[in-house]
Design a protein around this motif. Sequence first.
Motif, short mmCIF file in Angstrom:
data_model
loop_
_atom_site.label_atom_id
_atom_site.label_comp_id
_atom_site.label_asym_id
_atom_site.label_seq_id
_atom_site.Cartn_x
_atom_site.Cartn_y
_atom_site.Cartn_z
N ARG A 249 0.93 -1.14 0.07
CA ARG A 249 0.00 -0.15 0.02
C ARG A 249 0.79 1.27 -0.08
O ARG A 249 2.03 1.17 0.41
N LEU B 7 10.77 9.49 12.07
CA LEU B 7 9.66 8.67 12.31
C LEU B 7 9.59 8.07 13.53
O LEU B 7 10.73 8.28 14.07
N LEU C 213 14.27 1.89 1.47
CA LEU C 213 14.52 2.45 2.86
C LEU C 213 14.12 1.54 3.97
O LEU C 213 13.24 0.81 3.86
N GLU C 214 14.58 1.81 5.24
CA GLU C 214 13.91 0.72 6.28
C GLU C 214 12.70 1.49 6.73
O GLU C 214 12.43 2.57 6.48
N TYR C 215 11.78 0.41 6.96
CA TYR C 215 10.46 0.65 7.27
C TYR C 215 10.39 0.76 8.80
O TYR C 215 10.70 0.19 9.69
N ALA C 216 9.65 2.19 9.09
CA ALA C 216 9.30 2.40 10.50
C ALA C 216 7.78 2.17 10.74
O ALA C 216 7.13 2.93 10.10
N LYS D 190 2.75 13.63 13.02
CA LYS D 190 1.33 13.29 13.17
C LYS D 190 0.93 12.86 14.49
O LYS D 190 -0.18 13.01 15.13
N VAL E 83 5.79 7.12 -1.12
CA VAL E 83 6.26 6.02 -0.33
C VAL E 83 5.29 4.93 -0.30
O VAL E 83 4.47 5.00 0.14
N LEU F 33 2.26 4.68 1.72
CA LEU F 33 2.11 4.97 2.84
C LEU F 33 1.89 6.42 2.78
O LEU F 33 1.42 6.84 3.82
N GLY F 34 2.33 7.07 1.87
CA GLY F 34 1.81 8.61 1.77
C GLY F 34 2.87 9.33 0.67
O GLY F 34 3.42 8.63 0.06
N LYS F 35 2.56 10.55 0.56
CA LYS F 35 3.15 11.30 -0.60
C LYS F 35 4.36 12.21 0.15
O LYS F 35 4.08 12.70 1.19
N GLY G 153 5.15 5.18 12.04
CA GLY G 153 4.82 6.35 11.07
C GLY G 153 5.48 7.60 11.38
O GLY G 153 6.48 7.68 12.06
N GLU G 154 4.81 8.63 11.04
CA GLU G 154 5.50 10.17 11.17
C GLU G 154 5.46 10.78 12.47
O GLU G 154 4.23 10.71 13.11
N ALA H 188 10.50 0.47 3.08
CA ALA H 188 9.66 1.48 2.57
C ALA H 188 10.43 2.03 1.28
O ALA H 188 11.41 2.33 1.47
#
Length: 278
Positions: free
Chosen positions: A12, A138, A85-88, A95, A22, A14-16, A91-92, A35
Amino acid sequence: GKFSINDFEIGRPLGKGKFGSVYLARTKEGQFHAAIKVLFKSQLISGGVEHQLEREIEIQSHLHHPNIIRLYTYFWDAKKIYLVLEYAPGGEMYKQLTKQKKFSEPVAGKYMYEIADALSYCHRKNVIHRDIKPENLLIGANGELKIGDFGWSVHAPSNKRQTMCGTMDYLPPEMVTRKAHCAAVDLWAIGVLCYEFLVGKPPFEHEQQADTYAAIREAKFTYPEYVKRGPRDLIGKLLQINPEQRISLKEVMNHHWILAMIETRLKAENRQAQEKSA
Ligand SMILES: COc1cccc(-c2nc(Nc3cc(C)[nH]n3)cc3ccccc23)c1
């Protein structure tokens, strides 16, 4: 061998980001999450940022630290560049901050310890980040802070033109007055970050940019009355106009308030662990 896009299942979005999107991704054979940041070459060229991307790739691919998002590899095709990239999963950071309004002192103190540790590692490798703010942070699987974006990092020292593409809230006096700047710009930024973690907005925020500029130059800001002596002491030692007078990252990590906050969290985590095993 080298990865290519075919080694991954793209999941999916993740965001712009600024120059592309991403996506969550997984390697086909394993359950390894990553990511993937997809950037359009056309946008990079029209944005005049292809050299900045080259620098970001060069810098981030050589940084290996638990509080810095790893750049595992990258590849491109005719139209796009892919950063693996490493996936965290958390999230941000911004947020979380927006949702919670502001963080508790133990949470803010732990994040400050982690970002000081990560930047201390960067500075030892002569890398200054120059763009520390909640939008570039993140949250990892265990709630740890991860620096996620090295788009504005450079090898110190530098007085590169900083085309203001976003808020100037985090810029230190020497950058807004366009003096040569060094690693101490990151010290100023984590002072702003600590204030924003505890208060929910940055210390120099004003309606008019000219007022923000003047407040930064004079390091003029006030605290809401609930901000206690410990964090005020740390923030005050970071938001010094003269870069030489800012305390070092090691002193941040050994600050009495930071140590007390880490102690507080460790005790709370131990208590929870005991309750679980009881
Ligand atoms: C603008 O919103 C954006 C943009 C880019 C990524 C996310 C996002 N990222 C990550 N993790 C990441 C991102 C990277 C480079 N490594 N790990 C997790 C999330 C979880 C929920 C929602 C959103 C997420 C959001």
